[in-house]
Design a protein around this motif. Structure first.
Motif, short mmCIF file in Angstrom:
data_model
loop_
_atom_site.label_atom_id
_atom_site.label_comp_id
_atom_site.label_asym_id
_atom_site.label_seq_id
_atom_site.Cartn_x
_atom_site.Cartn_y
_atom_site.Cartn_z
N PRO A 128 0.84 -1.22 -0.04
CA PRO A 128 -0.23 0.00 0.26
C PRO A 128 0.83 1.36 0.05
N ASP A 129 2.13 1.26 0.43
CA ASP A 129 2.69 2.47 0.48
C ASP A 129 3.92 2.42 -0.82
N ALA A 130 3.50 1.69 -1.49
CA ALA A 130 4.50 1.73 -2.91
C ALA A 130 4.05 2.53 -3.97
N LYS A 131 5.03 3.20 -4.58
CA LYS A 131 4.64 4.18 -5.83
C LYS A 131 4.47 3.20 -6.85
N LEU A 132 3.52 3.45 -7.72
CA LEU A 132 3.40 2.74 -9.12
C LEU A 132 3.68 3.23 -10.21
N LEU A 133 4.71 2.66 -10.93
CA LEU A 133 5.45 3.46 -12.17
C LEU A 133 5.25 2.54 -13.05
N VAL A 134 4.67 2.95 -14.26
CA VAL A 134 4.27 2.25 -15.34
C VAL A 134 4.64 2.86 -16.76
N HIS A 135 4.75 2.08 -17.67
CA HIS A 135 4.89 2.43 -18.98
C HIS A 135 3.98 2.68 -19.77
N PRO A 136 3.86 3.84 -20.59
CA PRO A 136 2.37 3.96 -21.31
C PRO A 136 1.96 3.00 -22.45
N GLU A 137 2.70 2.22 -22.63
CA GLU A 137 2.12 1.04 -23.44
C GLU A 137 1.43 -0.04 -22.83
N CYS A 138 1.15 0.21 -21.51
CA CYS A 138 0.17 -0.27 -20.69
C CYS A 138 -1.36 0.09 -21.25
N HIS A 139 -2.20 -0.55 -20.82
CA HIS A 139 -3.71 -0.07 -21.27
C HIS A 139 -4.02 1.33 -20.55
N PRO A 140 -4.92 2.24 -21.17
CA PRO A 140 -4.89 3.34 -20.54
C PRO A 140 -5.52 3.46 -19.18
N SER A 141 -6.31 2.52 -18.85
CA SER A 141 -7.04 2.09 -17.62
C SER A 141 -5.93 1.91 -16.40
N VAL A 142 -4.87 1.29 -16.83
CA VAL A 142 -3.82 0.81 -16.24
C VAL A 142 -2.81 2.02 -15.52
N THR A 143 -2.58 3.14 -16.86
CA THR A 143 -1.67 4.28 -16.85
C THR A 143 -2.42 4.94 -16.00
N ALA A 144 -3.71 5.29 -16.00
CA ALA A 144 -4.22 6.31 -15.09
C ALA A 144 -4.16 6.17 -13.77
N LEU A 145 -3.86 4.84 -13.39
CA LEU A 145 -3.82 4.66 -12.02
C LEU A 145 -2.36 4.80 -11.46
N SER A 146 -1.61 5.16 -12.13
CA SER A 146 -0.13 5.26 -11.84
C SER A 146 0.27 6.43 -11.31
N ASP A 147 1.30 6.62 -10.15
CA ASP A 147 2.07 7.70 -9.94
C ASP A 147 2.88 8.40 -10.84
N TYR A 148 3.31 7.66 -11.71
CA TYR A 148 4.36 8.09 -12.78
C TYR A 148 4.17 7.23 -13.89
N ALA A 149 3.88 7.59 -15.24
CA ALA A 149 4.01 7.00 -16.42
C ALA A 149 5.30 7.53 -17.63
#
Length: 305
Positions: free
Chosen positions: A191-212
């Motif tokens: 729960p304390d971790a930042k979510l970092l994603v690549h924008p090749e992920c689906h927009p629904s996933v990217t929208a939840l990220s702390d950084y894309a």
């Protein structure tokens, strides 16, 4: 031979044989340790162009080696694993793109760098995940045909609402496996971790990220952040690399199946055979293709300045 013995032999032979080794960040860590340059695909090709060596080995996939050859036509370019392709780069044929251009004649064709050299010859400009927003903003066109990754394209479109975008149904099959449910599970565990994603992920996933952002962007964010825990939403090798570089922080894969099998075709013994001159395959492109593909790369550099 042990891993260390193979690495020592590679380092010795690359110096003796005037070889530069490039390693994409999705490679295993033992390969990164023998590379001269490490990074994203386009950054590696720029490093190769400035390197003094006459032979370049790309530890990555074919479109990356093609880009190296386009920017360094005078050099011998080897792809360490001859069968290492990229499903996204091969999703659209030249003929299909020509038909799309007929359908959208008033659109500027923007190609993600993850495309074949042949496809680049039909495009107006290339972009990387890191440079796409700036370049599309600078294009002298309000209508964009973005190929092949609709997820990255939609991410960029959201940053530039003043322009209209047309996409094809393409993208990275590896990143597309990541679901919102994976985010929910990872967040529940960390729960304390930042979510970092690549924008090749689906927009629904990217929208939840702390950084894309790009692979190098994700790594830079994690290194500079004051946070101590991170969930990484891209190829799982990045988790390993960050664990080495930031031993005081914790990194977790968002999805255990986010593994690029094409990248994993390159092995340390394969790299050894390449520096011995008995492995890999040489990348050869005809002059017309190299000139045509280089135009959209040059335009990327001009618009990205």
């Amino acid at each position: 031979m042990t891993v260390r013995q193979i690495q020592d032999e590679i380092i010795k032979l690359k110096k003796e044989n005037d070889v530069c080794i490039l390693a994409h960040l999705y490679q295993n860590h033992d390969i990164l340790e023998v590379a001269d340059y490490i990074g994203d695909s386009f950054g590696l090709s720029q490093q190769a162009a400035n390197a003094p060596q006459k032979t370049v080995i790309m530890c990555g996939v074919r479109f990356m080696a093609e880009t190296v050859k386009i920017l360094s036509p005078e050099k011998k370019v080897l792809l360490s694993a001859p069968n290492a392709g990229c499903p996204m780069a091969e999703q659209l044929s030249v003929e299909e793109l020509k038909e799309l251009k007929k359908q959208y004649p008033d659109h500027a064709v923007v190609a993600y760098i993850n495309t074949t050299a042949d496809l680049k010859t039909e495009c107006d400009v290339c972009v990387t995940s890191a440079s796409a927003e700036k370049i599309v903003k600078n294009i002298n066109s309000d209508k964009i045909l973005f190929i092949p990754d609709c997820n990255l394209g939609e991410y960029i479109a959201n940053q530039i609402p003043e322009k209209s975008f047309t996409f094809i149904n393409g993208g990275c099959p590896i990143h597309l496996q990541i679901k919102v449910s994976d985010v929910e599970k990872a967040k529940a565990l960390h729960p304390d971790a930042k979510l970092l994603v690549h924008p090749e992920c689906h927009p629904s996933v990217t929208a939840l990220s702390d950084y894309a952002g790009s692979t190098t962007g994700i790594m830079a964010y994690a290194k500079k952040s004051d946070a101590k825990e991170f969930i990484i939403g891209t190829e799982n090798s990045i988790v390993e690399h960050l664990q080495y570089e930031c031993p005081d922080k914790k990194f977790y894969p968002l999805f255990s199946g986010c593994i690029c099998n094409d990248m994993k075709l390159t092995t340390l013994p394969e790299v050894l055979n390449c520096v011995k001159g008995i492995g890999g395959c040489e990348i050869e492109l005809d002059e017309k293709t190299m000139i045509g593909a280089k135009k959209c790369i040059d335009e990327m550099l001009r618009l990205g300045e």
